[in-house]
Each structure stands twice: as structure tokens, then as C-alpha cells.
Design a protein around this motif. Structure first.
Motif, PDB file in Angstrom:
ATOM      1  N   GLY A  22      -0.741   0.516   0.998  1.00 55.77           N
ATOM      2  CA  GLY A  22       0.267   1.317   1.669  1.00 55.77           C
ATOM      3  C   GLY A  22       1.257   0.498   2.463  1.00 55.77           C
ATOM      4  O   GLY A  22       0.979  -0.622   2.874  1.00 55.77           O
TER       5      GLY A  22
ATOM      6  N   LEU B 103       5.806   1.890   0.110  1.00 57.69           N
ATOM      7  CA  LEU B 103       5.752   2.317  -1.286  1.00 57.69           C
ATOM      8  C   LEU B 103       6.640   3.529  -1.469  1.00 57.69           C
ATOM      9  O   LEU B 103       6.774   4.380  -0.570  1.00 57.69           O
ATOM     10  CB  LEU B 103       4.316   2.634  -1.699  1.00 57.69           C
ATOM     11  CG  LEU B 103       3.348   1.444  -1.716  1.00 57.69           C
ATOM     12  CD1 LEU B 103       1.935   1.902  -1.989  1.00 57.69           C
ATOM     13  CD2 LEU B 103       3.797   0.402  -2.746  1.00 57.69           C
ATOM     14  N   SER B 104       7.266   3.636  -2.626  1.00 55.24           N
ATOM     15  CA  SER B 104       8.230   4.705  -2.887  1.00 55.24           C
ATOM     16  C   SER B 104       8.191   5.049  -4.370  1.00 55.24           C
ATOM     17  O   SER B 104       7.529   4.385  -5.174  1.00 55.24           O
ATOM     18  CB  SER B 104       9.640   4.251  -2.501  1.00 55.24           C
ATOM     19  OG  SER B 104      10.078   3.221  -3.383  1.00 55.24           O
TER      20      SER B 104
ATOM     21  N   LEU C 128       6.474   2.306  -6.850  1.00 55.57           N
ATOM     22  CA  LEU C 128       5.046   2.607  -6.963  1.00 55.57           C
ATOM     23  C   LEU C 128       4.503   2.335  -8.368  1.00 55.57           C
ATOM     24  O   LEU C 128       3.420   1.759  -8.515  1.00 55.57           O
ATOM     25  CB  LEU C 128       4.786   4.062  -6.570  1.00 55.57           C
ATOM     26  CG  LEU C 128       3.330   4.533  -6.661  1.00 55.57           C
ATOM     27  CD1 LEU C 128       2.426   3.699  -5.768  1.00 55.57           C
ATOM     28  CD2 LEU C 128       3.238   6.019  -6.303  1.00 55.57           C
TER      29      LEU C 128
ATOM     30  N   ILE D 108       1.347   7.080   1.641  1.00 60.97           N
ATOM     31  CA  ILE D 108       2.813   7.020   1.587  1.00 60.97           C
ATOM     32  C   ILE D 108       3.385   8.069   2.532  1.00 60.97           C
ATOM     33  O   ILE D 108       3.014   9.243   2.461  1.00 60.97           O
ATOM     34  CB  ILE D 108       3.332   7.244   0.158  1.00 60.97           C
ATOM     35  CG1 ILE D 108       2.692   6.237  -0.806  1.00 60.97           C
ATOM     36  CG2 ILE D 108       4.852   7.141   0.110  1.00 60.97           C
ATOM     37  CD1 ILE D 108       3.106   6.406  -2.253  1.00 60.97           C
TER      38      ILE D 108
ATOM     39  N   TYR E  42       5.457  12.084  -7.096  1.00 62.98           N
ATOM     40  CA  TYR E  42       4.514  10.986  -6.880  1.00 62.98           C
ATOM     41  C   TYR E  42       3.251  11.178  -7.714  1.00 62.98           C
ATOM     42  O   TYR E  42       2.725  10.221  -8.299  1.00 62.98           O
ATOM     43  CB  TYR E  42       4.151  10.876  -5.403  1.00 62.98           C
ATOM     44  CG  TYR E  42       5.140  10.070  -4.605  1.00 62.98           C
ATOM     45  CD1 TYR E  42       5.068   8.686  -4.563  1.00 62.98           C
ATOM     46  CD2 TYR E  42       6.161  10.698  -3.895  1.00 62.98           C
ATOM     47  CE1 TYR E  42       5.985   7.938  -3.841  1.00 62.98           C
ATOM     48  CE2 TYR E  42       7.082   9.965  -3.166  1.00 62.98           C
ATOM     49  CZ  TYR E  42       6.987   8.581  -3.139  1.00 62.98           C
ATOM     50  OH  TYR E  42       7.909   7.843  -2.431  1.00 62.98           O
TER      51      TYR E  42
END
Length: 251
Positions: free
Chosen positions: A200, A203-204, A208, A223, A243
Motif C-alpha cells: 500500500g 497505488l492507483s 496497480l 488504497i 479496482y
């Protein structure tokens, strides 16, 4: 498949900037859980600048209601003070499934480094034992490339969380190969020592997928900052589902 734990600290930052209850942290967490998030992460700091102690019982009830995990982050060595009884006391009140220990100083803007794992670690081992006595799984925040990552097992913790901030910076700059190699090596060494691996920080959706494709066996990503920022445009439900789609394609 790697699990997604949504950090709702930034919702609390916005709430606290104005006072009152809006935006509602609990409602935001429930929206994430309804969209399929596998857990909720919070980091109650001694200065109470985002998540506060009073937020924890309703968040614990919400995650329990969905059958998912609450992850509480914090510095176990930060002393109690008015409004902050200490991390161990907070966890004693709500018994989170996981506690992630970080070496943050009081005034630190965000978690930006892991435990060095140098020298005598007895004090850290004692802290870990206290959280494990509550039934919490304990994860330690570590830097990618830390040469002593195996010592996390020595102090009794069950997982590491790889600090992915440098990877995110390298990805944005266009060449993340070295950062990914460091993360992957750290993950493999931790797993060889019997530890689970989380990850962590920064992260995006943009970075990711590449991270998960390169780093083996990530059990959970936490996240918050990017996810909440992206949700300003797309909404929490759509963003969480996006996500989850990335996790499904790389899991």
C-alpha cells in the motif's frame, strides 16, 4: 485474488476540515463495502486530523456486518493523550482483524517509510505480542529492499505491508523496473520466511495492474488517497468496482 481494503482516512479529512458529520465516514465505508470491497482500513492518529477514536466502533460493526476485515494502522509507540488512548487500547475496544504497525512520528504527513528492523527488536516484539493477544493479525510496514525483512517473523508478526510510494513515483516517471524488482524480491523473501504480504501507498488504477503482475502473492492492497480522489469524478461505487476489475484480471 488479491483483496482490496479501502482506506477512508481522506473522507474523514474532508469532514474534519469543516466540522460536523459530513461527509459521513461510515456511509462512505458502507458504499465501498456494498460495491464489493474486501475490507476497510483506517489510521487514527494522535492529532485526530482524520479518523478519530469515535469512528472505530461503527466501522467495526459495518465491516462485521459485511463479513469482511477492519484493518487499523498506527504507531504502537505513540503515547496516549486526550482523545487518543493509544493504538493498543483502540484495538482492544474494537478487535480489528488486522493491525498494521507503522513507525510514523506524531507530525508526519503520511506514512513514508517502514521499520528499519535493526538492532534490538524486543520492544517491537512486545508490542506485537500485545496486539496478537487481542486476536489481531499483525502486519509491519516495511520498505521494498529492506535487507532484514525476515526479522518481521522474529518479532512475531504474521505479515508485512510493502511501502509502495517509491514504486508509484517511478511508475509516474515512466520506468518502474528497479522499483518493481525491489518489491518482488522483498515479497519473495518475506514469503520464504513464512510471512504474508500486503502492499500500500499511492497505488492507483494507473499503476496497480503492473504492480500485481510483477510482484507475486500479494494478499491485500490498502488504497485510499487515489481511490477517494478518483471517486470525486466517478463515484465510490464505480471506482471500487474498477479496482476490483483490476484485481480480477491480475489475480
Amino acid at each position: 485474488m488479491t483483496r482490496l481494503s479501502v482506506n477512508v482516512n481522506k473522507v474523514a479529512v474532508l469532514r474534519n476540515s469543516r466540522g460536523g458529520r459530513e461527509p459521513d465516514v461510515l456511509a462512505a465505508a458502507r458504499a465501498c463495502l456494498a460495491a464489493g470491497a474486501h475490507g476497510i482500513t483506517v489510521h487514527p492518529r494522535p492529532d485526530r486530523r482524520h479518523i478519530v477514536a469515535e469512528d472505530l466502533p461503527p466501522l467495526a460493526a459495518a465491516t462485521a456486518g459485511y463479513g469482511v476485515e477492519l484493518n487499523i494502522e498506527g504507531n504502537p509507540f505513540a503515547p496516549p493523550r486526550p482523545g487518543y488512548p493509544g493504538l493498543l487500547a483502540l484495538c482492544g475496544q474494537v478487535r480489528p482483524a488486522q493491525v498494521t504497525l507503522v513507525p510514523d512520528s506524531d507530525g508526519q504527513l503520511t506514512s513514508d517509510h517502514g521499520f528499519a528492523l535493526e538492532g534490538d527488536l524486543q520492544a517491537l516484539a512486545d508490542q506485537v505480542a500485545g496486539f496478537r493477544a487481542l486476536g489481531c493479525r499483525v502486519s509491519l510496514f516495511v520498505d521494498a529492499g529492506n535487507p532484514r525483512v525476515e526479522r518481521v517473523a522474529e518479532v512475531g508478526a504474521q505479515r508485512i505491508e510493502i511501502y509502495t510510494g517509491p514504486y508509484a513515483v517511478a511508475h509516474a516517471a515512466g520506468d518502474a523496473r528497479a522499483a518493481l524488482a525491489a518489491c518482488a524480491d522483498t515479497a519473495r523473501r518475506a514469503q520464504a520466511a513464512g510471512l504474508g504480504v500486503n502492499a500500500g501507498h499511492d497505488l492507483s488504477q494507473a499503476n496497480l495492474g503492473q504492480f500485481l503482475a510483477a510482484v507475486p502473492g500479494i494478499e491485500e492492497v490498502s488504497i485510499g488517497h487515489a481511490l477517494v480522489g478518483e471517486a470525486l469524478y466517478a463515484g465510490l461505487d464505480a471506482t471500487v468496482r474498477a479496482y476490483l476489475g483490476i484485481l480480477g484480471r491480475t489475480g
